[in-house]
Design an enzyme around this catalytic site. Structure first.
Site, mmCIF file in Angstrom:
data_model
loop_
_atom_site.group_PDB
_atom_site.id
_atom_site.type_symbol
_atom_site.label_atom_id
_atom_site.label_comp_id
_atom_site.label_asym_id
_atom_site.label_seq_id
_atom_site.Cartn_x
_atom_site.Cartn_y
_atom_site.Cartn_z
ATOM 1 N N LYS A 121 0.847 -1.209 0.000
ATOM 2 C CA LYS A 121 0.000 0.000 0.000
ATOM 3 C C LYS A 121 0.879 1.254 0.000
ATOM 4 C CE LYS A 121 -3.325 2.281 2.969
ATOM 5 N NZ LYS A 121 -3.861 2.295 4.318
ATOM 6 N N TYR A 161 -2.600 -24.069 8.918
ATOM 7 C CA TYR A 161 -2.109 -23.713 7.574
ATOM 8 C C TYR A 161 -3.285 -23.283 6.688
ATOM 9 C CZ TYR A 161 0.327 -24.370 3.078
ATOM 10 O OH TYR A 161 0.882 -24.199 1.830
ATOM 11 N N THR A 191 3.492 -29.001 -5.694
ATOM 12 C CA THR A 191 4.609 -28.685 -6.607
ATOM 13 C C THR A 191 5.849 -29.441 -6.138
ATOM 14 O OG1 THR A 191 3.629 -26.515 -6.922
ATOM 15 C CG2 THR A 191 5.906 -26.761 -7.616
#
Ligand SMILES: NC(=O)c1ccc[n+]([C@@H]2O[C@H](COP(=O)([O-])OP(=O)(O)OC[C@H]3O[C@@H](n4cnc5c(N)ncnc54)[C@H](O)[C@@H]3O)[C@@H](O)[C@H]2O)c1
Length: 333
Positions: A121, A161, A191
């Site tokens: 921001k 998680y 992955t």
């Protein structure tokens, strides 16, 4: 020696148009590949990590690059750097590590999101969240598309998680809607590839290490539950494409390989590929372990013009090569 003005100008121009990119969790498995790729594309990269699961070994080969900078820092604390883009990856990703200190895991996802979003921001940076397919929990919809809200047990051992990432997604969307922060949410599916942590209990690294050591291959469950495995290079390509999409596109978008394989089939493939003498043994499934996972990647195909290219056999053989090398000093191999 004085450089001709033309070259000076060119160097200034290149330097001025270079993006400075912060990668939190940059010394981890995915983060280190991302840092490497972003540098190769001519960016300046700041790698931030507290080394909880990451390692300096993963980024050692990048340290000579003048455009690569490393900061030891914990994302639960505010950070002040100047950036153009932020990839927020910091968070342990495997159950054995994220359950080690569940409270810290939630803090990392939630406070890490608040701190990096605050930075985005202030600096007007684009920011990408490495969210996860785990936000779908044990899915009742198959394959999982981005419109599915998920089936997560808020009290289970995986919740620190899953719920941490779900809250991080909410924070990203709120900073976007309220403060106009340019966000991207990637929902990453399983992955694998070189630099996975060999001790983190993930199925691909587990099986490869067990096979290379000729130890029993431990399958949790009866081996019929499925997963879809994405090779690291495909993921990195998808994440960078997502960051480049027009500001109006925020995601969430699934990044994963839709080719489904049972855990039993994976074990057999790895035994064959490594020429291992390992036997397969079956152990009880852990609590809340999802039965199946497969991404619907229609959105990524349409918006990012992306789909995975690396076949499982190719990716596995590159990963086996990596583990052979790092386990080489072990005389039992
Ligand atoms: N690997 C996968 O299959 C997968 C799937 C879905 C989502 N993801 C997400 O991708 C990101 C990277 O995962 P990975 O597989 O590379 O895991 P990893 O454990 O190898 O990397 C995580 C990195 O974050 C660092 N880290 C952890 N807590 C931190 C903190 N509080 N402050 C600073 N650094 C911290 C670790 O030291 C490590 O280097 C994670 O956010 C994970 O949730 C990964």
């Amino acid at each position: 020696m004085r450089l001709p003005a033309f070259f000076l100008h060119l160097i200034c121009k290149i330097t001025l148009t270079m993006n400075r990119i912060l990668v939190t969790g940059g010394a981890g498995f995915i983060g280190s590949h991302l840092c490497e790729k972003l540098l190769s594309l001519g960016n300046e990269v700041i790698c931030l990590d507290n080394y909880f699961t990451g390692s300096k070994m993963n980024i050692l080969h990048l340290l000579d690059n003048h455009y690569f900078e490393v900061i030891r820092h914990d994302v639960t604390m505010p950070l002040f750097v100047e950036t153009d883009e932020i990839y927020n990856l910091a968070c342990p990703a495997s159950p054995v590590h994220y359950q080690y200190n569940g409270i810290k895991t939630i803090k990392t996802s939630v406070m890490g999101a608040i701190n990096t979003l605050g930075l985005a921001k202030r600096t007007k940076s684009k920011i990408l969240l490495a969210s996860t397919s785990e936000i779908y929990g044990d899915p009742e919809v198959h394959p999982q598309h981005e419109g599915y809200w998920g089936n997560v047990n808020t009290l289970g051992p995986r919740a620190c998680y899953d719920e941490g990432k779900r809250c991080a997604e909410t924070l990203f969307m709120n900073y976007h809607n309220q403060n106009g922060v340019k966000i991207k949410i990637a929902r990453i599916f399983n992955t694998y590839g070189p630099r996975m942590n060999q001790n983190d209990g993930r199925v691909v690294s587990n099986f490869i290490v067990q096979a290379l050591k000729n130890k029993d291959i431990t399958i949790f469950g009866d081996g019929t539950h499925t997963r879809s495995f994405q090779y690291i290079d495909d993921l990195i390509d998808g994440m960078i494409r997502l960051m480049k999409t027009p500001d109006i596109f925020t995601g969430p978008v699934n990044l994963g390989n839709p080719v489904e394989v049972s855990v039993g089939e994976l074990a057999v493939m790895i035994i064959k590929m490594t020429g291992s003498k390992s036997k397969i043994v079956y152990l009880p499934l852990p609590e809340d372990d999802p039965r199946q996972r497969k991404p619907d990647i229609s959105l990524a195909k349409r918006e990012l013009d992306w789909e995975p290219k690396i076949a499982l056999e190719t990716g596995l053989s590159r990963t086996v090569k990596y583990f052979r090398k790092i386990l080489a000093p072990d005389k039992s191999l």
